[in-house]
Write an enzyme that holds these catalytic residues in place. Sequence first.
Site, short mmCIF file in Angstrom:
data_model
loop_
_atom_site.label_atom_id
_atom_site.label_comp_id
_atom_site.label_asym_id
_atom_site.label_seq_id
_atom_site.Cartn_x
_atom_site.Cartn_y
_atom_site.Cartn_z
N ASP A 29 19.06 2.34 -2.00
CA ASP A 29 19.75 2.38 -3.29
C ASP A 29 20.29 3.77 -3.58
O ASP A 29 20.06 4.72 -2.82
CB ASP A 29 18.81 1.88 -4.41
N ASP A 98 34.37 3.25 0.05
CA ASP A 98 34.95 2.26 0.94
C ASP A 98 35.89 1.41 0.10
O ASP A 98 35.48 0.88 -0.94
CB ASP A 98 33.83 1.39 1.52
N ASP A 200 39.16 -0.17 4.46
CA ASP A 200 38.69 -1.23 5.34
C ASP A 200 39.85 -2.06 5.91
O ASP A 200 40.75 -2.46 5.15
CB ASP A 200 37.77 -2.14 4.50
N GLU A 253 40.58 2.29 8.41
CA GLU A 253 39.97 1.58 9.54
C GLU A 253 41.07 0.68 10.08
O GLU A 253 41.52 -0.25 9.39
CB GLU A 253 38.77 0.74 9.08
N HIS A 322 28.67 1.46 11.04
CA HIS A 322 27.77 0.34 10.73
C HIS A 322 28.15 -0.94 11.49
O HIS A 322 27.47 -1.95 11.32
CB HIS A 322 27.80 0.08 9.23
N ASP A 323 29.23 -0.92 12.25
CA ASP A 323 29.65 -2.11 13.01
C ASP A 323 29.35 -1.98 14.50
O ASP A 323 29.58 -2.92 15.25
CB ASP A 323 31.16 -2.34 12.86
#
Length: 544
Positions: A29, A98, A200, A253, A322-323
Amino acid sequence: MSTKFWKNSTVYQIYPRSFCDSDGDGVGDIRGIISKLDYLKDLGVDVIWLSPVYKSPNDDNGYDISDYKDIQPEFGTMADFDELLSEAKARGIRIIMDLVINHTSDEHEWFVKAKAGDEKYKNYYIIKKGKDGKLPNNWGNFFADCPWEPFGDPKNEEYYLHLFSKKQPDLNWYNPEVYDEIVDIMRFWLDKGVAGFRCDVINIIYKNTFADGKKQLVLTGQEHYLSTDGCHKILAGLRRDCMDKYDAFTVGETVFVDLKEARDLCDESRRELDMVFAFEHMECDQIGVKWFKTKFKPSKLMKIITKWQNGLDWNTCYFENHDQPRSVTRFVEGGEYRAVGSKMLIGLIFSLRGTPFIYQGQEIGMTNGAFNSLDEIVDIESHNVDKMAKSLGIIQPFRWKLINKTSRDNARTPMQWTSEEGAGFTSGAPWLKINPNYKDINVERDLADPDGIIAFFKKMNAQKKSSDTLLYGSFRELYQGKYVYAFEREYNGEKLVAVFNFSTKKREMPIKIQGRALISNCEQSTDGTLRPYEFTLFAKEESV
Ligand code: ISL
């Protein structure tokens, strides 16, 4: 010398769910992030890229946004966010958000109203009629699913497009009202003081046509939406109408982007994006699609890096997000080389020309998750891939082998802070299995080691910041072998040479360098060889 702050910044990506849990609910968090700001400051981080913290039903861990101007309750409140921003600022750290604007959540009020029959909001999404009882077209989907889902009354035979999960309906960028809404959202965050956006899948937002695509292994139809003219126009508009009024930057991205497209997207005179994330180097160990991995060949990676360094004026330099599965698991063989190999990869990122992006945990050499079965995986993409592979008749042990290696959850396991139960991440039950290697691999332990990965990271980061040559110098490849790579950076007559050994064996030093070692991840050998996974940066006096 450049004055653009993002050119001499080190960016650190936080995946909030997995970073630090302050209240014991097993989910990271914002207050957890605040508690680690001093740690980030000490690492020498200048910019945090925060993966989505907006309100979301969490079908795709926050990349399905149901309210762009509110905070996900399990992450905290807007007051927490404001505090994060000001506490970061007090430490000289900026935050970029993001920006997910290819799609919203199906629980966003726009889509809810559209479903209730409101024509205005129907026009916010891509809703098409089926053709003779069939889907509107033959396109594929990023998450191994069908990209069309029935919309409203079945009698109408209408479908909405979702290139990702069915809970992520694509926005209709033909509609100027969508553009205005997004500008409004961007201003909301920029006015708060954020330093820009990671955008994104930004190169797919504008679909040229909805005609059938050329049949492909995956993502049939992509030629109709990758970096279209419409997309370029929208990006130039967002820059002009919004970004240019702030001291902020964008990094796009950009999936499947090639050099030409990347150049256009961040060409300074076109004024669209500042930087892009290209993926070609992340695809160096795959066959065709990302779910089929092949043995990693270092020379393939070097070739792609050189190509992009030569071809694009300013790159994003990254090996993780994170991908992607963890870089040390992908590119470094054998557990005993984990630390030295992690340092070598960090050395490479910081030696290249471009902005370094580091993903949480990379600074301690975190490895892929240790999952035993699909039941332990949360990621929607992995579950869809399993279903698809099953429908193709691929047997379970083989399916699991593929998914275990490639799942995005490999990068999403909770951050390993300490060797206590919960890894210092949580006092509760973590939302995703913690890698049991946290007992050995954790921040506390690494920090206590003067020869730790963090210590090297800090040194390398400082080296870059203090060197105009590393920051702004030209790039020239000097050597590319099967395992050994060397390149030179030059600025105002100063030359630095970086040398890498991507293997578990000693290798011949490929070039003679007269000069001194400025920084290395090991002690140099005296017999003219490079040690396993050695990285050394030399200040060159003269080379032969
Ligand atoms: O992982 C990938 C690249 O190797 C892609 O398939 C990835 O899904 C694609 O890059 C898009 O990613 C972004 O948008 C998705 C979200 O799930 C990802 O987490 C995000 O980074 C949809 O918003």
